[in-house]
Design an enzyme around this catalytic site. Structure first.
Site, PDB file in Angstrom:
ATOM      1  NE  ARG A   1     -10.655 -12.312   3.183  1.00 25.38           N
ATOM      2  CZ  ARG A   1      -9.909 -11.256   2.872  1.00 25.38           C
ATOM      3  NH1 ARG A   1      -9.798 -10.853   1.640  1.00 25.38           N
ATOM      4  NH2 ARG A   1      -9.254 -10.614   3.813  1.00 25.38           N
TER       5      ARG A   1
ATOM      6  CG  ASP B   1      -1.914  -1.160   1.218  1.00 20.28           C
ATOM      7  OD1 ASP B   1      -2.159  -1.717   0.130  1.00 20.28           O
ATOM      8  OD2 ASP B   1      -2.440  -1.497   2.296  1.00 20.28           O
TER       9      ASP B   1
HETATM   10  C1  LIG Z   1      -5.259   6.445  -1.672  1.00 32.69           C
HETATM   11  C2  LIG Z   1      -5.105   5.435  -2.493  1.00 32.69           C
HETATM   12  C3  LIG Z   1      -4.339   4.199  -2.178  1.00 32.69           C
HETATM   13  C4  LIG Z   1      -4.707   3.256  -3.311  1.00 32.69           C
HETATM   14  C5  LIG Z   1      -4.818   4.216  -4.461  1.00 32.69           C
HETATM   15  C6  LIG Z   1      -5.682   5.338  -3.855  1.00 32.69           C
HETATM   16  C7  LIG Z   1      -7.140   4.853  -3.748  1.00 32.69           C
HETATM   17  C8  LIG Z   1      -7.259   3.330  -3.663  1.00 32.69           C
HETATM   18  C9  LIG Z   1      -6.085   2.593  -3.012  1.00 32.69           C
HETATM   19  C10 LIG Z   1      -5.943   1.143  -3.473  1.00 32.69           C
HETATM   20  C11 LIG Z   1      -6.851   0.142  -2.744  1.00 32.69           C
HETATM   21  C12 LIG Z   1      -6.582  -1.283  -3.272  1.00 32.69           C
HETATM   22  C13 LIG Z   1      -5.082  -1.604  -3.385  1.00 32.69           C
HETATM   23  C14 LIG Z   1      -4.324  -0.433  -4.046  1.00 32.69           C
HETATM   24  C15 LIG Z   1      -2.872  -0.801  -4.302  1.00 32.69           C
HETATM   25  C16 LIG Z   1      -5.105  -0.009  -5.274  1.00 32.69           C
HETATM   26  O1  LIG Z   1      -4.994  -0.427  -6.407  1.00 32.69           O
HETATM   27  O2  LIG Z   1      -6.033   0.967  -4.903  1.00 32.69           O
HETATM   28  C17 LIG Z   1      -4.492   0.810  -3.183  1.00 32.69           C
HETATM   29  C18 LIG Z   1      -3.742   2.089  -3.599  1.00 32.69           C
HETATM   30  C19 LIG Z   1      -2.372   2.216  -2.948  1.00 32.69           C
HETATM   31  O3  LIG Z   1      -2.202   2.026  -1.751  1.00 32.69           O
HETATM   32  O4  LIG Z   1      -1.442   2.528  -3.706  1.00 32.69           O
HETATM   33  O1  LIG Z   2      -8.952  -7.863   1.076  1.00 32.16           O
HETATM   34  C1  LIG Z   2      -7.857  -7.939   1.636  1.00 32.16           C
HETATM   35  O2  LIG Z   2      -7.640  -8.718   2.548  1.00 32.16           O
HETATM   36  C2  LIG Z   2      -6.726  -7.066   1.191  1.00 32.16           C
HETATM   37  C3  LIG Z   2      -7.198  -5.755   0.631  1.00 32.16           C
HETATM   38  C4  LIG Z   2      -6.052  -4.863   0.269  1.00 32.16           C
HETATM   39  O3  LIG Z   2      -4.908  -5.207   0.344  1.00 32.16           O
HETATM   40  C5  LIG Z   2      -6.340  -3.479  -0.165  1.00 32.16           C
HETATM   41  O4  LIG Z   2      -7.514  -3.099  -0.312  1.00 32.16           O
HETATM   42  O5  LIG Z   2      -5.352  -2.725  -0.334  1.00 32.16           O
HETATM   43 FE   LIG Z   3      -3.499  -3.546   0.202  1.00 35.39          FE
END
Ligand SMILES: C=C1C[C@]23C[C@H]1CC[C@H]2[C@@]12CCC[C@@](C)(C(=O)O1)[C@H]2[C@@H]3C(=O)O
Ligand SMILES: O=C(O)CCC(=O)C(=O)O
Ligand SMILES: [Fe+2]
EC number: 1.14.11.15
Length: 359
Positions: free
Chosen positions: A300, A235
């Site tokens: 889930r 993240d």
């Molecule tokens: C504030 C954030 C953090 C984002 C981008 C944006 C909105 C959604 C988040 C997520 C959520 C799901 C995993 C991730 C890897 C994704 O694809 O979208 C996250 C990403 C990140 O942590 O980089």
């Molecule tokens: O669903 C999960 O357990 C992981 C979700 C996740 O990693 C994310 O939303 O960034």
């Molecule tokens: Fe994540």
């Protein structure tokens, strides 16, 4: 008002070949586009944890007098831990789980009314990281930044206000909890308020922080061993707090152990270190690689609170954690800039802001 994350991807549109999911429930067999092999993700089949591995991330009681050290230790070794006695009422967790189930239970045409745009952050769609993979993930998501009012009104013309209240209360609680956890972890390194001037210790003033809420749904899957719920990623946050319903699926990666499942513990929350906390701690805290697997019998749900600083705050390693003879491990970066780097370079983003040492 500092700029919110809402416009962070304006210059970084994603063009996904697949704009929305098939009707998951009608599939008896996994379509080829959902069938993953190590070619699609080098870590896909990497060292699945041996059946004898009993080790997993620690469960930490926040009321324990030694909680700060336990959290610090978990951040250095795993980059993740679970917490009990976190003070968030069980009824609120249940409300958020109900909201999430109700959202993903809507007919797909309704969900698409609140579809995320190519350049947007909020709304219904596949995870943003999907653009980096050839195969599709067995999941659907909904991202909230700022007020969910507009999107929720499209989803639930009748009941949106109740759902907005739940999100607002959840975000309030999570913000306080996240800042408490950040300070416990930093204190364990001897870092205090004077060392991080942009973050106030005063729990009443959390205006330096902002967050996104990511709701995830992993439907029952006919062939879970070949499918991927959410591919391996870190993240971009300081910290992420995850609520998972009573169905396993989250896995964290350890170089020495492989993929380790995080068992759901009713009422507890999973916390993980994100890339910005790794940077702030000058590499001491591990930004943990994690993913979500799916299963054949139970749907889930997870609710992910992604927490970081306001968009204009520059994050750099705390000087106290940098040895006087060396340069900091990373250059300074804002959350906004980092998300943009990640949107183009995905898992190379961290190394792109790293100071590479000579010799
Ligand atoms: C504030 C954030 C953090 C984002 C981008 C944006 C909105 C959604 C988040 C997520 C959520 C799901 C995993 C991730 C890897 C994704 O694809 O979208 C996250 C990403 C990140 O942590 O980089
Ligand atoms: O669903 C999960 O357990 C992981 C979700 C996740 O990693 C994310 O939303 O960034
Ligand atoms: Fe994540």
């Amino acid at each position: 008002m500092p700029a919110m994350l809402t416009d962070v991807f304006r210059g970084h549109p994603i063009h996904l070949p697949h704009s929305h999911q098939p009707d998951f429930t009608s599939l008896r067999e996994l379509p080829d586009s959902y069938s993953w092999t190590p070619k699609d993700d080098i870590l896909f089949a990497a060292a699945p944890s041996p059946p004898t591995a009993v080790e997993t991330i620690p469960l930490i009681d926040l009321d324990h007098p030694d909680a700060a050290n336990q959290i610090g230790h978990a951040c250095r070794t795993w980059g993740a831990f679970q917490i009990a006695n976190h003070g968030v009422p069980l009824s609120l967790l249940q409300d958020v789980e109900f909201l999430t189930g109700s959202l993903f239970g809507l007919p797909v045409q309704r969900k698409l009314k609140a579809a995320r745009s190519d350049t947007g952050v909020s709304g219904y769609g596949v995870a943003r990281i999907a653009s980096f993979f050839n195969k599709q993930m067995w999941s659907e998501g909904f991202t909230i930044t700022g007020s969910p009012l507009n999107d929720f009104r499209k989803l639930w013309p009748q009941h949106h206000l109740n759902y907005c209240d739940i999100v607002e209360e959840y975000e309030e609680r999570m913000k306080k909890l996240a800042s408490k956890l950040m300070w416990l972890a930093l204190n364990s390194l001897g870092v205090s308020e004077e060392d991080v001037e942009w973050a106030s210790l005063n729990s009443a003033d959390l205006s330096w922080a902002q967050a996104a809420l990511q709701l995830n749904h992993y439907p029952v899957c006919p062939e879970p061993d070949r499918a991927m719920g959410l591919a391996a990623h870190t993240d971009s946050t300081l910290l992420t707090i995850l609520y998972q319903n009573n169905t396993a699926g989250l896995q964290v990666f350890r170089d020495d152990l492989g993929w380790i499942t995080v068992p759901p513990v009713p009422g507890s929350l999973v916390v993980n270190v994100g890339d910005l906390f790794h940077i702030l701690s000058n590499g001491l805290f591990k930004s943990v690689l994690h993913r979500a697997r799916v299963n054949q019998t139970r749907a889930r749900l997870s609710v992910d609170f992604l927490w970081g600083p306001q968009s204009d705050i520059k994050i750099s390693p705390v000087p106290k954690l940098v040895s006087p003879l060396e340069s900091p491990l990373y250059r300074s970066v804002t959350w906004k800039k980092y998300l943009q780097t990640k949107a183009t370079h995905f898992n190379k983003a961290l190394s792109m802001i790293r100071n590479h040492r000579e010799e």
